[in-house]
Design a protein around this motif. Structure first.
Motif: not given
Lengths: 150, 150
Positions: B97-114, B29-35
């Motif tokens: 900002k960090g919490a926001q980006v986390i929940s954004q990533i989780i949301k995005k990937n949850t949508n993908y799974v959906e 997401c944006e500027d985060l690697s998986l690690v």
DNA sequence: TTACATTAGTTGACACCGTCAACCAATACT
DNA sequence: AGTATTGGTTGACGGTGTCAACTAATGTAA
């Protein structure tokens, strides 16, 4: 229901991490990284796979693929052979040593999975397998849709 | 039966690859690697996690952990705060900002799974979830056994 | 209180790895 | 024949994690 998807995502995440670069497969086997293993496996499973084929099958550029094949070759797991029909393409047959190391890794990891699941009912094991097959089938279908929409 | 385990291994492999560094989560997401995402998530889910805690939760050395926190900090997703009770340890609270980006990533990937699974029966979806929970539970138990035997 | 040991974190040097762009050689097009 | 295209390689580069040496804070014991 919505919640199920987010649960499944987080389970997937955890699984992927465990079986990915930094988990049990990080060391993979002897002297292969996970990436190298995947490349070797691709070469093993597809006769006459070219270097770019291998690259695209693991999502790498062609120069990245060259580098990986370099490493696999110096380790003695693959050979480079110019195609007779087209002097530009390199086919990458797996050597005996390479085939051996692949089956060794697969065996080791299969044993690991067996250890994990040995206490379950055969029925439960089958359910796991079926569930994952469904997931992967859905994944692949999605990939196709995405690649068409580009 | 033996064969089931090897099937499951290869399915796991494929899933892990897809959800790992080189698949959909490579860009994350944006500027985060998986690690980085995993580290951020660890900090997010555990209050007062120290730098070494984060490191060991993602299987990194402490210097590796320092480097990751460096990156997360310059991106504004975490802060460093010396512990009041022990001036050596750094706690790593997640910023808004960090919490926001986390929940954004989780949301995005949850949508993908959906998206992946939307056409399945609710029953089938539940089965997938249950199967994966069993797998992960077995994984964690195994980890404990291994760490004891060292 | 002083001296030594331990612990958390940081940093410089390093090695590994994949990409990019430029390149070479072989093939295809016209 | 001459140009364009394609497969593969290579040099330079940036990103990333480790190791060992370091600093600073804490713990221990005389």
């Amino acid at each position: 229901m919505k919640n199920s998807f987010s649960d499944i995502y987080s389970l997937l995440q955890e699984l992927a991490w465990h079986f990915g670069d930094h988990g049990i497969n990080g060391e993979c086997c002897e002297d292969l990284s996970l990436v190298e293993f995947m490349a070797l496996k691709a070469a093993y499973e597809n006769d006459n796979f070219t270097i770019q084929d291998i690259g695209s099958s693991i999502n790498f550029t062609k120069s990245g693929a060259t580098r990986i094949i370099d490493r696999l070759e110096t380790k003695g797991y693959v050979k480079r052979e110019r195609s007779l029909s087209d002097g530009r393409v390199c086919c990458v047959p797996v050597t005996d040593k390479g085939a051996q190391v692949i089956s060794q890794i697969i065996k080791k990891n299969t044993n690991y999975v067996e250890e994990l699941l040995q206490d379950l009912e055969p029925q439960a094991i089958d359910n796991i397998k079926i569930a994952m097959e469904i997931l992967i089938k859905a994944m692949k279908r999605q990939d196709i849709i995405k690649s068409k929409s580009l």
